[in-house]
Design an enzyme around this catalytic site. Structure first.
Site, short mmCIF file in Angstrom:
data_model
loop_
_atom_site.label_atom_id
_atom_site.label_comp_id
_atom_site.label_asym_id
_atom_site.label_seq_id
_atom_site.Cartn_x
_atom_site.Cartn_y
_atom_site.Cartn_z
N ASP A 1 0.83 -1.20 0.00
CA ASP A 1 0.00 0.00 0.00
C ASP A 1 0.87 1.25 0.00
O ASP A 1 1.97 1.26 0.57
CB ASP A 1 -0.90 -0.01 1.24
CG ASP A 1 -1.86 1.15 1.28
OD1 ASP A 1 -2.88 1.09 0.59
OD2 ASP A 1 -1.58 2.12 2.02
N LYS B 1 -2.91 3.45 -3.03
CA LYS B 1 -4.27 3.99 -3.01
C LYS B 1 -4.23 5.21 -2.11
O LYS B 1 -4.00 5.12 -0.91
CB LYS B 1 -5.28 2.97 -2.47
CG LYS B 1 -5.44 1.76 -3.37
CD LYS B 1 -6.66 0.95 -3.00
CE LYS B 1 -7.94 1.64 -3.40
NZ LYS B 1 -8.08 1.82 -4.85
N MET C 1 -9.83 10.68 6.35
CA MET C 1 -10.01 11.12 4.95
C MET C 1 -10.91 12.36 4.85
O MET C 1 -11.78 12.45 4.00
CB MET C 1 -10.57 9.97 4.11
CG MET C 1 -9.59 8.80 4.00
SD MET C 1 -10.29 7.33 3.20
CE MET C 1 -11.12 6.56 4.60
#
Length: 266
Positions: free
Chosen positions: A38, A59, A171
């Site tokens: 990742d 990502k 986020m």
């Protein structure tokens, strides 16, 4: 070629510091044939898997990313060749890590899956601030929420504010203006708030402020993703919070906090 079905390990790499990996994670990496790495995981983690083929499958919100469907196909393809695939995820795999989608794909293909837990960035952010997410003087729990929903909608901020829990918002930097505005409709302006960028890593940055200045202070100081936003009275117990001590001495309260507190990792 080995025709025996292999397995996949969903490995939680934690917030960035390799020292925070569990012993179970280190053992899984040592046994890996393929590592799907990742973008938010510490790249040094590959040194713990010297014999593995490393494939980077980044990502990142708002950035060019490897499609989720492609990652799932890679896991399935290599596992069906009899290989041990370790899918390395930043933070905790089971918390906003799309583990549910990957588990469904692998189970449908009859592939065995191991899960290795790790430290989520929300916990690392609290540790950096020197505070408890569930300080019993201020709250009875913590709510982990993502501001980046699949349908691009907004969480029910009114309902979340009503829980009176510490809010750990993932986020959310691209929406920090709207998040702060929505919470201000239901929480006092002076509610303690913080942003921790790169929580748990060597580049960690921490900002401590109050809800009505959260967006302006964070953006003005150049904070961006990846970051965790923390909101709630428990944040005021941070080791870097200046206002609680003044309140306890009977002086001006947190309404007069003169400026945000900005700190970096030691």
């Amino acid at each position: 070629m080995n025709t025996t079905t292999g397995k996949v390990t969903l490995l939680s790499a934690g917030p960035g510091d390799v020292d925070l990996l569990t012993l179970k994670a280190v053992k899984a990496l040592a046994a890996a044939d393929v590592v799907l790495l990742d973008d938010l995981a510490n790249p040094d983690i590959v040194t713990l898997a010297p014999q593995a083929r490393v494939i980077r499958v980044g990502k990142r919100g708002g950035c060019r990313s490897t499609p989720q469907a492609f990652i799932e196909r890679l896991m399935r393809r290599y596992a069906l060749k009899g290989l041990h695939v370790v899918r390395v995820k930043g933070g905790e795999a089971l918390l906003f890590g799309r583990a549910g989608e990957e588990l469904a794909t692998l189970r449908e293909a009859g592939i065995a899956v191991d899960i290795v837990n790790g430290i989520s960035s929300g916990f690392a952010a609290a540790a950096g601030l020197g505070m408890s997410l569930t300080h019993r003087r201020h709250c009875h729990g913590v709510s982990f929420v993502t501001a980046h929903t699949e349908d691009h909608g907004e969480p029910d901020w009114a309902a979340l504010a009503a829980t009176r829990t510490t809010l750990a918002i993932y986020m959310g930097m691209r929406r920090i203006d709207s998040i702060a505005a929505a919470l201000l409709a239901h929480l006092p302006a002076a509610t303690p708030a913080a942003v921790v960028q790169w929580a748990g890593g060597s580049d960690e940055r921490r900002l401590l402020t109050r809800l009505d200045r959260l967006a302006a202070d964070a953006l003005g100081a150049g904070f961006g993703s990846p970051a965790v936003i923390l909101v709630g009275d428990a944040v005021g117990e941070s080791a870097e919070a200046p206002w609680w001590e003044r309140e306890n001495r009977g002086e001006q309260g947190r309404d007069s906090l003169p400026a945000p507190v900005i700190a970096r990792a030691a």
